[in-house]
Design a protein around this motif. Structure first.
Motif, PDB file in Angstrom:
ATOM      1  N   MET A   1      -5.260   5.586  -1.454  1.00 39.61           N
ATOM      2  CA  MET A   1      -4.225   6.040  -2.391  1.00 39.61           C
ATOM      3  C   MET A   1      -4.856   6.170  -3.772  1.00 39.61           C
TER       4      MET A   1
ATOM      5  N   HIS B   1      -3.809   1.875   1.774  1.00 36.45           N
ATOM      6  CA  HIS B   1      -3.830   1.494   0.358  1.00 36.45           C
ATOM      7  C   HIS B   1      -5.127   1.959  -0.314  1.00 36.45           C
TER       8      HIS B   1
ATOM      9  N   HIS C   1       3.792  -0.245  -5.379  1.00 37.99           N
ATOM     10  CA  HIS C   1       2.446   0.273  -5.643  1.00 37.99           C
ATOM     11  C   HIS C   1       2.071  -0.136  -7.066  1.00 37.99           C
TER      12      HIS C   1
ATOM     13  N   CYS D   1      -4.403   3.208  -6.543  1.00 44.74           N
ATOM     14  CA  CYS D   1      -3.331   2.230  -6.405  1.00 44.74           C
ATOM     15  C   CYS D   1      -3.974   0.849  -6.381  1.00 44.74           C
TER      16      CYS D   1
ATOM     17  N   GLU E   1      -2.232  -2.155  -5.815  1.00 47.58           N
ATOM     18  CA  GLU E   1      -1.432  -3.185  -5.153  1.00 47.58           C
ATOM     19  C   GLU E   1      -1.464  -2.880  -3.659  1.00 47.58           C
ATOM     20  N   PHE E   2      -1.809  -3.870  -2.858  1.00 51.44           N
ATOM     21  CA  PHE E   2      -1.894  -3.600  -1.424  1.00 51.44           C
ATOM     22  C   PHE E   2      -0.550  -3.089  -0.917  1.00 51.44           C
ATOM     23  N   CYS E   3      -0.562  -1.896  -0.316  1.00 56.21           N
ATOM     24  CA  CYS E   3       0.715  -1.248   0.033  1.00 56.21           C
ATOM     25  C   CYS E   3       0.696  -0.719   1.454  1.00 56.21           C
TER      26      CYS E   3
HETATM   27 CU1  CUA Z   1      -0.080   2.145  -3.028  1.00 62.76          CU
HETATM   28 CU2  CUA Z   1      -1.695   0.462  -2.731  1.00 62.76          CU
END
Ligand code: CUA
Length: 371
Positions: free
Chosen positions: A221, A218, A175, A210, A212-214
């Motif tokens: 988040m 995502h 993340h 967040c 960062e693609f998670c």
């Molecule tokens: Cu955690 Cu995007």
């Protein structure tokens, strides 16, 4: 030649797009404006962005100007017109090698000094452990021995004017922690700890997310930083760390359902419906998959800080979490409306809404747009 309908449509579409972009650039309500620094660490980034941007703009105008000049000045004027060839000119080769190199050295020098400052760990900073999860943030406030005294989620409470060092890691995938008005982005990576120092200049509710693609949620988040005057922050810490939820609700037997309180019935459901397997409530359960719910009612938002913590949103969430937040690890439990009423009543006993520290931003009350 008449202009075709298609090309005039395309031109109108391009004009509307440009106007929309221009209009968006003028917006005043920009809670995640990275250029609107609200603390010394984000200001450090701005102190880098601005001169580099100015330099880049000068280079851009100069180079584009040269191109326009060359196009006009040296355009072909007749069939056999050929401008003077300068290939291999030592003078020009030296100039366009040395000038960019000097500019890069300047930008590099500025950047490196800021990087080292932002990477410093300050002895006088307050420490908070931050753990990224799909799709929410865990915050652990520890005592001198390293024991967690307050386990919060999604909303990070900090005192105004104080350096706070976030020790970031992740429980699952990578993340990226990003509160734009307070700091840049720092990765939360499983198995290692990264550091970020933030400091808020004034009491406010700072947005972030967040970066960062998670996975599926995502975009859901989010994160909130609640910066409070020291005295209010101390009250929040004190009340939360001293708070022990009524661990004493007895299990309500089926025969006693009619007379038991909603809170007691909710506490029983919490243990019997599997909630306790994933969620910790200090003194009641130790689940570590979802957020610790001990202070749930002290939070202004829930579910990755995307919903205002009110009963309507909570009921919709309990009814069908994956419908509210795609991919949610919390499954649909097929609860009846009566069970949802009991669970909601129980969750309201966990923590104190007076400790939320900031009003819920208006746009949050309705939750995110539904697909
Ligand atoms: Cu955690 Cu995007």
């Amino acid at each position: 030649m008449p202009v075709s309908r298609g090309s005039s449509l395309r031109r109108s579409a391009a004009a509307v797009t440009c106007l929309a972009l221009l209009g968006a650039g003028c917006a005043s309500d920009t809670p995640q404006n990275t250029l609107n620094a609200q603390g010394p660490f984000s200001q450090t980034l701005n102190d880098l962005i601005r001169p580099v941007f100015v330099l880049a703009a000068v280079v851009f105008v100069f180079v584009e100007g040269l191109i326009v000049f060359a196009v006009l000045r040296f355009r072909r004027r007749s069939e056999d017109d050929r401008p003077e060839q300068i290939h291999g000119s030592t003078k020009f080769e030296l100039a366009w090698t040395i000038i960019p190199a000097l500019l890069l050295v300047l930008v590099g020098g500025l950047t490196v000094s800021k990087i080292f400052y932002l990477d410093r760990q300050f002895k006088d900073s307050m420490q908070v452990q931050v753990i990224g999860h799909q799709w929410w943030w865990e915050y652990n406030y520890k005592d001198a021995k390293g024991t967690t005294v307050v386990a919060a989620a999604n909303e990070l409470h900090i005192p105004v004017g104080r350096k706070v060092q976030l020790n970031l890691t992740s429980a699952d995938v990578i993340h990226n922690y990003w509160p734009p008005k307070l700091a840049g982005k720092v990765y939360a990576i499983p198995g290692r700890t990264n550091h970020m120092t933030i400091q808020a200049d004034k009491a406010d509710f700072y947005y972030g997310e967040c970066a960062e693609f998670c996975g599926l949620s995502h975009a859901n988040m989010r994160l909130r930083v609640v910066a409070q005057p020291q005295a209010d922050f101390d009250r929040w810490m004190q009340a939360n760390s001293a708070f022990t939820p009524a661990a004493t609700y007895p299990i309500v037997a089926a025969a006693d359902q009619a007379t038991a309180s909603e809170e007691a019935k909710g506490a029983t459901l919490f243990l019997q419906k599997g909630c306790s397997g994933c969620h910790a409530v200090n003194g009641v359960s130790r689940g570590a998959v979802g957020p610790n719910l001990t202070y749930f009612n002290s939070r202004a938002t829930f579910a990755g800080a995307i919903f205002a913590n009110d009963n309507d949103n909570l009921r919709s969430w309990l009814r069908d979490p994956p419908a509210e937040k795609p991919g949610s690890l919390m499954p649909k439990l097929n609860l009846s409306e009566a069970e949802i009423t009991s669970l909601t009543a129980y969750l309201r006993t966990l923590g104190d809404p007076a400790l939320r520290g900031a009003p819920v931003p208006a746009g949050l009350a309705a939750g995110p747009p539904q697909p």
